[in-house]
Design a protein around this motif. Structure first.
Motif, mmCIF file in Angstrom:
data_model
loop_
_atom_site.group_PDB
_atom_site.id
_atom_site.type_symbol
_atom_site.label_atom_id
_atom_site.label_comp_id
_atom_site.label_asym_id
_atom_site.label_seq_id
_atom_site.Cartn_x
_atom_site.Cartn_y
_atom_site.Cartn_z
ATOM 1 N N ALA A 235 11.119 11.990 -11.843
ATOM 2 C CA ALA A 235 10.619 10.618 -11.819
ATOM 3 C C ALA A 235 11.781 9.721 -12.211
ATOM 4 N N MET B 256 -2.002 9.397 -9.662
ATOM 5 C CA MET B 256 -0.568 9.637 -9.490
ATOM 6 C C MET B 256 -0.279 10.837 -8.593
ATOM 7 N N GLU C 279 5.958 4.599 -4.337
ATOM 8 C CA GLU C 279 6.539 3.980 -5.533
ATOM 9 C C GLU C 279 5.569 2.931 -6.048
ATOM 10 N N ILE D 135 8.787 12.599 -3.123
ATOM 11 C CA ILE D 135 8.951 13.857 -3.855
ATOM 12 C C ILE D 135 9.512 14.962 -2.973
ATOM 13 N N HIS E 199 6.466 8.671 1.139
ATOM 14 C CA HIS E 199 7.231 7.863 0.183
ATOM 15 C C HIS E 199 6.256 7.020 -0.628
ATOM 16 N N ARG F 47 9.678 5.625 -9.262
ATOM 17 C CA ARG F 47 9.836 6.369 -8.018
ATOM 18 C C ARG F 47 9.946 7.870 -8.302
ATOM 19 N N PHE F 48 9.855 8.673 -7.253
ATOM 20 C CA PHE F 48 9.980 10.123 -7.361
ATOM 21 C C PHE F 48 11.082 10.622 -6.434
ATOM 22 N N THR G 79 12.771 7.005 -2.642
ATOM 23 C CA THR G 79 11.618 7.629 -3.280
ATOM 24 C C THR G 79 10.926 8.559 -2.294
ATOM 25 N N ALA H 197 9.496 15.045 -13.402
ATOM 26 C CA ALA H 197 8.471 14.351 -12.620
ATOM 27 C C ALA H 197 7.126 14.301 -13.336
ATOM 28 N N ARG I 152 3.243 2.566 -0.295
ATOM 29 C CA ARG I 152 3.220 3.887 0.340
ATOM 30 C C ARG I 152 3.727 3.772 1.768
ATOM 31 N N ARG J 52 1.588 10.679 -5.022
ATOM 32 C CA ARG J 52 2.905 11.331 -4.948
ATOM 33 C C ARG J 52 2.938 12.437 -3.901
ATOM 34 N N ASP J 53 1.895 13.255 -3.875
ATOM 35 C CA ASP J 53 1.908 14.458 -3.040
ATOM 36 C C ASP J 53 1.400 14.238 -1.621
#
Length: 438
Positions: free
Chosen positions: A360, A207, A218, A132, A216, A342-343, A130, A314, A232, A211-212
């Protein structure tokens, strides 16, 4: 030369849901033996499927003919520090690869949460972790050596046999036997790990932030609750923790031993699924840890299950998780395994579920031996509505017609397949149906 004596042993995958009785199970010890075996099988009209660790839940390697293991073609060459790459024999387990790289001060940039697979199998099925900004393990491969149906040993990369390389990066073993790969590596990395408990609403609301802003990220939603576990991981300059004993004990006792006992109860009495999921949510392990990346990416998985996982755009994560929650409530599904979210960064690999889009990945699980069909069917219908592409190693019911519309390079891959394996040496009944091979 390898002997092809009759050897009718039953083979099963990790969860036990896929099994077959191959006529031959062979363990070549050299590339020459692989070439010789391919020549022999092609001349006699026999099929070959290659087995890694058996962690796929689909019948990718199921065969009544020749099952080939690359367990003896394992090992890691010294890292080329200038190119930051390393040659790895395809039968090498990810755990062994991580340890070999660690000793040289390097690591893979990302891993999934299980490290018992072979590197060849993990790449061939598009295994992922995971983050992004990180692609699947297939994106780490920069060169490969493969034995085609003709017996020819081909070397493929972005510079050499490029079309074959793009097809080979996720190929399900349909193009030949990958015997060796060169992968990109990074200097040994220390990560700061954090596990916390959130409400579903807060997690979905934050989210984009999670994510950003983290390397990592999830999360796991516990069915029949409004609770999620958020994990994280971020690169850090901190020193690794001197002792990780309690982390290991938590995984062994709580996440495997106790959860395994409760899962057995759920299999015997499905009505326990709801209270077990709620109990699990109450005891989500929270805390922090600092360790080398390969020690934090992966976890022990001793409780066996069956799994379905899909890649979707995503930006669809929040909407789809909400629909899954509604489905579980509406249909009162007897499930106690958390939903894993996960991404993964988009890529240009022809059969990658992340082809052309940041993705995603959402996975649903059912304890081994429990009825998964209805639950998986209802959740798969949600994925279908959102242009979902199934993970090739996870359970799904998609057809060749459906899949061809989801992969822009489907027909190009098919042409490469016909070119490299015109008589179907590397096919089995499942793949012939899945890819509409005549």
């Amino acid at each position: 030369m390898l002997s092809l004596n009759e050897n009718r042993k039953v083979w099963k995958n990790w969860s036990g849901i896929v099994h077959s009785t191959p006529r031959h199970i062979v363990y070549p010890k050299s590339v020459d033996e692989v070439v010789s075996l391919v020549h022999s099988c092609a001349s006699k009209g026999r099929g070959i499927r290659v087995i890694g660790a058996g962690h796929s839940f689909t019948p990718l390697v199921q065969t009544e003919d020749v099952l080939l293991s690359l367990d003896h073609l394992a090992g890691v060459e010294p890292v080329d520090e200038i190119s930051r790459s390393v040659w790895v024999w395809a039968g090498t387990r990810l755990r062994d690869l991580s340890e070999a790289l660690y000793r040289e001060g390097f690591a893979q940039e990302n891993l999934g949460d299980i490290d018992t697979q072979s590197i060849g199998g993990a790449i061939g099925t598009g295994t992922h972790g995971t983050g992004i900004r990180f692609g699947s393990l297939s994106t780490q491969m920069i060169e490969a050596q493969v034995v085609a149906a003709s017996g020819e040993l081909l070397t493929c990369s972005e510079q050499q046999n490029r079309d074959i390389f793009k097809a080979l990066q996720v190929s399900l073993g349909m193009l030949g036997i990958i015997v060796k790969v060169r992968i990109r590596v990074v200097p040994l990395t220390v990560l700061h790990y954090r596990s916390e408990c959130f409400s579903v609403e807060e997690c979905l609301g934050r989210m984009a932030e999670f994510r950003d802003n983290h390397d990592h990220f999830e999360f796991f939603w516990f069915p029949h609750t409004d609770v999620v576990q958020v994990k994280r991981l971020d690169e850090t300059d901190e020193k690794p923790s001197e002792s990780r004993f309690w982390n290991h004990m938590n995984q062994l006792v709580m996440e495997n031993g106790l959860f395994g006992l409760m899962s057995t109860g759920c299999r015997m009495f499905p009505g326990l699924c709801k209270p077990v999921s709620r109990l699990s949510a109450r005891f989500i392990p929270t805390g922090k840890d600092v360790a080398y990346s390969h020690q934090l990416f992966t976890t022990q998985r001793l409780v066996r299950f069956n799994e379905m996982e899909y890649s979707v755009p995503a930006e669809k994560m929040e909407e789809i998780v909400s629909e899954i929650r509604d489905s579980v409530t509406t249909h009162n599904h007897a499930v106690h395994f958390p939903v894993e979210c996960r991404f993964v960064k988009g890529d240009d690999i022809w059969l990658s579920p992340a082809y052309g889009r940041d993705s995603a990945y959402i996975a649903v699980h059912m304890y081994k031996g429990m009825n998964h069909q209805v639950y998986f069917r209802d959740i798969e219908e949600i994925f279908r509505r959102h242009q979902g592409r199934p993970h090739w190693g996870k359970m799904h019911t998609r057809t060749a017609k459906e899949l061809s519309s989801l992969y822009p390079k489907w027909d190009v891959f098919q042409e490469i397949r016909k070119q490299l394996d015109p008589i179907g040496v590397f096919q089995n009944d499942y793949l012939r149906k899945l890819f509409a091979v005549e």
